[in-house]
Design an enzyme around this catalytic site. Structure first.
Site, PDB file in Angstrom:
ATOM      1  N   HIS A 122     156.713  77.122  61.684  1.00  0.00           N
ATOM      2  CA  HIS A 122     155.479  76.903  62.435  1.00  0.00           C
ATOM      3  C   HIS A 122     155.797  77.168  63.907  1.00  0.00           C
ATOM      4  O   HIS A 122     156.934  76.943  64.343  1.00  0.00           O
ATOM      5  CB  HIS A 122     155.107  75.429  62.223  1.00  0.00           C
ATOM      6  CG  HIS A 122     153.778  75.018  62.772  1.00  0.00           C
ATOM      7  ND1 HIS A 122     153.591  74.723  64.094  1.00  0.00           N
ATOM      8  CD2 HIS A 122     152.589  74.811  62.169  1.00  0.00           C
ATOM      9  CE1 HIS A 122     152.335  74.344  64.281  1.00  0.00           C
ATOM     10  NE2 HIS A 122     151.700  74.402  63.130  1.00  0.00           N
ATOM     11  N   ASP A 199     161.907  70.229  60.679  1.00  0.00           N
ATOM     12  CA  ASP A 199     160.485  69.972  60.876  1.00  0.00           C
ATOM     13  C   ASP A 199     159.947  69.384  59.572  1.00  0.00           C
ATOM     14  O   ASP A 199     159.837  70.081  58.558  1.00  0.00           O
ATOM     15  CB  ASP A 199     159.798  71.302  61.223  1.00  0.00           C
ATOM     16  CG  ASP A 199     158.294  71.167  61.330  1.00  0.00           C
ATOM     17  OD1 ASP A 199     157.759  70.093  60.997  1.00  0.00           O
ATOM     18  OD2 ASP A 199     157.642  72.149  61.739  1.00  0.00           O
ATOM     19  N   GLN A 202     155.344  68.913  57.038  1.00  0.00           N
ATOM     20  CA  GLN A 202     154.725  69.152  55.730  1.00  0.00           C
ATOM     21  C   GLN A 202     155.527  68.554  54.584  1.00  0.00           C
ATOM     22  O   GLN A 202     155.168  68.747  53.427  1.00  0.00           O
ATOM     23  CB  GLN A 202     154.560  70.664  55.496  1.00  0.00           C
ATOM     24  CG  GLN A 202     153.618  71.348  56.481  1.00  0.00           C
ATOM     25  CD  GLN A 202     152.181  70.875  56.370  1.00  0.00           C
ATOM     26  OE1 GLN A 202     151.773  70.263  55.381  1.00  0.00           O
ATOM     27  NE2 GLN A 202     151.393  71.144  57.400  1.00  0.00           N
ATOM     28  N   LYS A 225     148.993  63.610  59.467  1.00  0.00           N
ATOM     29  CA  LYS A 225     149.111  64.368  58.213  1.00  0.00           C
ATOM     30  C   LYS A 225     149.532  63.463  57.058  1.00  0.00           C
ATOM     31  O   LYS A 225     149.809  63.940  55.964  1.00  0.00           O
ATOM     32  CB  LYS A 225     150.144  65.489  58.371  1.00  0.00           C
ATOM     33  CG  LYS A 225     149.707  66.610  59.327  1.00  0.00           C
ATOM     34  CD  LYS A 225     150.718  67.717  59.319  1.00  0.00           C
ATOM     35  CE  LYS A 225     150.615  68.646  60.500  1.00  0.00           C
ATOM     36  NZ  LYS A 225     149.509  69.595  60.417  1.00  0.00           N
ATOM     37  N   CYS A 366     149.161  78.892  62.515  1.00  0.00           N
ATOM     38  CA  CYS A 366     150.232  78.705  63.521  1.00  0.00           C
ATOM     39  C   CYS A 366     151.560  79.239  63.002  1.00  0.00           C
ATOM     40  O   CYS A 366     152.627  78.670  63.301  1.00  0.00           O
ATOM     41  CB  CYS A 366     150.372  77.252  63.940  1.00  0.00           C
ATOM     42  SG  CYS A 366     148.866  76.535  64.548  1.00  0.00           S
TER      43      CYS A 366
HETATM   44  N1  PMP Z   1     155.136  71.959  61.858  1.00  0.00           N
HETATM   45  C1  PMP Z   1     154.475  72.208  60.723  1.00  0.00           C
HETATM   46  C2  PMP Z   1     155.236  72.738  59.546  1.00  0.00           C
HETATM   47  C3  PMP Z   1     153.119  71.972  60.645  1.00  0.00           C
HETATM   48  O1  PMP Z   1     152.453  72.233  59.523  1.00  0.00           O
HETATM   49  C4  PMP Z   1     152.440  71.467  61.780  1.00  0.00           C
HETATM   50  C5  PMP Z   1     150.953  71.214  61.758  1.00  0.00           C
HETATM   51  N2  PMP Z   1     150.197  72.272  61.288  1.00  0.00           N
HETATM   52  C6  PMP Z   1     153.179  71.213  62.937  1.00  0.00           C
HETATM   53  C7  PMP Z   1     154.527  71.471  62.940  1.00  0.00           C
HETATM   54  C8  PMP Z   1     152.548  70.682  64.178  1.00  0.00           C
HETATM   55  O2  PMP Z   1     152.024  69.412  63.935  1.00  0.00           O
HETATM   56  P1  PMP Z   1     151.168  68.700  65.048  1.00  0.00           P
HETATM   57  O3  PMP Z   1     149.992  69.592  65.299  1.00  0.00           O
HETATM   58  O4  PMP Z   1     150.778  67.403  64.460  1.00  0.00           O
HETATM   59  O5  PMP Z   1     152.031  68.581  66.250  1.00  0.00           O
END
Ligand code: PMP
Length: 422
Positions: A122, A199, A202, A225, A366
């Site tokens: 991401h 990270d 997910q 999430k 993203c």
């Molecule tokens: N890493 C991953 C794998 C994600 O799916 C996301 C959210 N789409 C993020 C980071 C960023 O999360 P946040 O928007 O809550 O900072």
């Protein structure tokens, strides 16, 4: 297995209608709905215990501080941390990852060093490292994927070398759903003395997390999430590394003592929670974690796996029409399914599904480099959670069938250029 009908009663949102249709919420990888227990815990805290933390000797501040600290303990237990002092509350995964990049990376990476990330990361776990690399004249290298969306593990030895300072990767991909072999990556990274940044945005909401077993050095995830509120996320780090790391944001509550010549940083984790933290949200996150623990992470995982298995089976009815990306084996992925319908723009499909009351996300999620690697301009992403049902999957499939049958009508009605989203 879990009792989904009982669970659904805890989520007032699931009664919401879109037009005359009851919502089918399949956008859980973006953010999840909240159970009444979380809503009530935050309300109760605001009504009866609210004050700023760590600042007052009065009863309310003491109560709020105690509850806020306990929230750290609840999270620590959930991920099997050695101590709650390793758990830093931040606003989200993105902030957690930037905290590592600017707190550790900025101070420890030098010219000629290397940072290894993956093509499936991401942007939140890729861009901070790219900026640090630019600032420090370091180099970023990328682990590639196979055609089925697995990391190319055979590249680990070649890409991770004595020059590598950081190895960053997602435990689970937010597009492909792929669950990566964190231990294998951490093992190789540690062989060369690199720091491992995982990270967990997910993975933590969907699969059991045990930081002692994962053997990573940092883990980042978001409360919103995993049934919690927005504005709260977690940075977990190994205590010895956190002790050495510089705070990224500094100011109130980060110190023990300041003179004009010296700063003595506060104990962990407060050193990294600058200013008034998101106290109410921290309480909400702890309640969300209690809720998930009560249901059982193994049960949640099993349920999502069954939903994916069923969906992929039903996708076989659309051979050559629906293409999906990532592992074919549901055991290797979370409840995330990214797909496209041949001849229809992903945004058109998303907007058409909305007409059926089905919420999915469309775009590049993203993860632009991943989409470019796959030769795609975007995907439709359905993502499941503990409150989703097989009936909802059936309805989703029926709706897709109608969209495919009325393809021309939908593309005229919803041209892709009217849709936004990256
Ligand atoms: N890493 C991953 C794998 C994600 O799916 C996301 C959210 N789409 C993020 C980071 C960023 O999360 P946040 O928007 O809550 O900072």
């Amino acid at each position: 297995m879990i009792n989904v009908e009982e669970i659904r009663k805890d989520f007032p949102f699931l009664e919401r209608k879109i037009g005359d249709r009851t919502i089918v919420y399949f956008d859980n990888a973006a953010s999840t709905q909240k159970p009444i227990q979380v809503i009530r815990a935050m309300e109760e805290f605001m009504k009866n215990h609210y004050a700023n933390v760590h600042r007052g000797l009065h009863t309310l501040s003491q109560e709020a501080s105690k509850l806020y600290e306990e929230a750290h303990e609840v999270v620590a237990k959930f991920i099997n941390a050695y101590s709650w002092r390793e758990v830093v509350f931040v606003s989200n995964t993105t902030e957690a990852l930037n905290t590592i990049a600017y707190g550790w990376g900025l101070w420890n990476i030098s010219e000629g060093d290397e940072i290894v990330v993956t093509i499936m990361d991401h942007h939140s776990n890729m861009l901070p490292w790219r900026l640090i690399a630019q600032l420090k004249k370091a180099r970023v290298k990328y682990i590639d994927i196979t055609n089925n969306g697995y990391l190319k593990y055979e590249q680990l030895d070649e890409l991770i070398t004595e020059k590598t300072k950081i190895v960053a990767f997602p435990i689970a991909s937010n597009v492909l759903g792929t669950i990566n072999d964190a231990k294998r990556i951490a093992k190789r990274a540690h062989e060369v003395g690199a720091i491992v940044v995982a990270d967990g945005a997910q993975s933590v909401p969907h699969i059991t997390t045990n930081v002692r077993e994962l053997d990573v050095d940092f883990l980042a995830f978001s409360g919103h999430k995993m049934l919690g509120p927005t504005g709260i996320g977690v940075l977990w780090g190994r205590e010895d590394i956190l002790e050495e790391m510089k705070p990224f944001k500094v100011g109130g509550d980060t110190i023990k003592e300041v003179t004009l010549d010296s700063i003595v940083w506060h104990d962990l984790p407060w050193r990294f929670e600058a200013g008034t933290p998101n106290i109410i949200e921290g309480i909400g996150l702890a309640e969300a974690v209690k809720y998930l623990s009560k249901i059982g992470m193994e049960n949640i995982r099993k349920h999502e796996e069954e939903l994916v298995k069923y969906t992929l089976k039903r996708f076989q009815e659309f051979e050559g029409i629906i293409e999906y990306y990532g592992p074919r084996n549901p055991a290797d992925k979370t409840g995330v399914i990214a797909f496209n319908i041949k001849g229809l723009n992903h945004h058109t499909v998303g907007a058409a599904l909305d007409l059926f009351g089905i919420a999915v996300r469309t775009g590049m999620h993203c993860a632009h480099p991943l989409h470019y690697r796959l030769g795609l301009k975007g995907t439709v992403r359905a993502s499941y959670y503990l409150y989703n049902t097989f009936e909802e999957v059936d309805y989703f499939i029926e709706s897709l069938e109608k969209i495919i049958l009325l393809k021309d009508k939908f593309s005229q009605q919803i041209p892709s250029h009217v849709c936004t989203g990256t």
